[in-house]
Motif scaffolding. Structure first.
Motif: not given
Length: 379
Positions: A114-117, A149-150, A192-196
């Motif tokens: 969350t902090l990185l985003f 981040v992903a 999948l993680i990157a897409v989400v």
């Protein structure tokens, strides 16, 4: 911190004593109790510091930049304090640190993601302020930062936890088996993680265009996600509902509750007419947090329904761009499917009042949340 102080330190040290007040501290072991108070704490922090933050943003002349090609009614919002997402992120961070059991790697993964985003959004917002225009980072720069981040979230799961690399699909209970037919392995799961994460963060960012819209939908979506997080972390409920059991995700319920509380507190100041906007620092952080929680609790596909309004807003932009490029290539003149995207601007161009659009989208968000919860036994 409160959990460690009152339960681990005080209660466990004096639990053999027949003292009523000491016995009462036993309640701090329950994640449901701490989630409720994390929600209240984040709400109160937002309410208390919201006015002070708005005053500071005005003093520092941090005002919203409005696109010239956007709805003309938005020009009156120029100069409204922005980057109020700092209040959301700060409230969630403080509340989670106070009420969660901080030995949980999942809690720290959600916090850091969350902090990185939020940091990506902060740089974007700051760039807009410095250049005094509505465009900050380029699309490629933001996507690259979000993708990194992903990858970081995936790396934490790969290295430090016994994560099950199966894809849990709603309505199909067999997919909850960690070693079942939907096991795809860690490297495909990275995609999948990157897409989400990229999809959820940018979808919330696109939805943030009307007073109170994104944050009110966030409150509904995070409330539903809090329920899913608790159910998937509890062995009895997970077995009964055929969910992938994630015991490590229990403390994420506290994080989700804090996000819901912070959203409600920010809505106090963001409700029409907005006194402050969340900016990209808020929208990217919220979307990143939702995506991270969905990944950690194996609810990646359920997130499509939980955040249905965000999905619709993102799809409207994708369809608009695709149709325009396709028709321009075939006919020479680009055709637009909507009058303007994201979708809420389309309704604005049809002379819908801003408050009407917000309330109707909020009704849709509640409907999506209820539908997602109803699927728990449709497997």
């Amino acid at each position: 911190m409160i959990y460690w102080l009152l339960y681990e330190l005080v209660f466990n040290h004096f639990k053999d004593k027949d003292w009523y007040l000491i016995k009462a501290l036993n309640v701090f072991q329950y994640v449901t109790f701490r989630t409720a108070y994390a929600t209240i704490t984040a709400l109160l922090i937002s309410l208390f510091f919201g006015g002070k933050l708005i005053e500071a943003l005005r003093k520092w002349n941090i005002g919203q930049q409005i696109r010239e090609e956007g709805p003309q009614g938005h020009q009156v919002k120029r100069g409204t304090p922005t980057m109020g997402g700092v209040l959301i992120v700060g409230s969630v961070l403080i509340s989670t640190l106070l009420w969660a059991r901080l030995s949980s790697i999942y809690v720290w993964t959600a916090i850091v993601a969350t902090l990185l985003f939020a940091a990506v959004g902060f740089v974007d917002d700051y760039s807009k302020m410095a250049k005094q225009r509505s465009l900050g980072l380029t699309g490629r720069q933001k996507l690259l930062a979000q993708a990194l981040v992903a990858v970081g979230v995936w790396a934490v799961l790969y290295v430090t936890t016994k994560y099950s690399w199966n894809v849990s699909i709603p309505f199909f209970k067999a997919t909850s088996d960690p070693n079942g037919r939907t096991f795809i392995g860690p490297y495909l799961y990275l995609i999948l993680i990157a897409v989400v994460l990229l999809g959820s963060s940018n979808a919330v960012n696109l939805t943030d265009g009307l007073d109170g819209l994104a944050i009110s939908v966030t409150f509904i979506a995070m409330s539903a996600l809090t329920g899913f997080t608790y159910l998937s972390s509890d062995a009895r409920w997970a077995a009964y509902l055929d969910l992938t059991h994630r015991p490590e995700a229990a403390e994420l319920t506290v994080f989700c509750g804090a996000m819901a509380g912070a959203s409600l507190g920010f809505l106090w100041y963001n409700a029409p007419p907005a006194q402050v906007f969340m900016g990209d620092v808020g929208s990217l952080a919220i979307g990143g947090a939702m995506g991270t929680v969905a990944v950690l609790t194996k609810q990646e596909f359920m997130l499509l329904m939980v955040g249905g309004v965000f999905v619709i807003e993102a799809l409207s932009v994708m369809l608009q761009v695709s149709v325009f490029k396709m028709t321009k290539r075939t006919t020479g003149t680009g055709r637009r499917l909507f009058k303007m995207t994201p979708l809420h601007h389309h309704f604005e161009m049809q002379d819908w009042r801003e408050s009407k659009i917000v309330f109707r989208f909020l009704i849709l968000a509640i409907l999506f949340a209820l539908l997602s919860l109803s699927t728990l036994k449709l497997r």
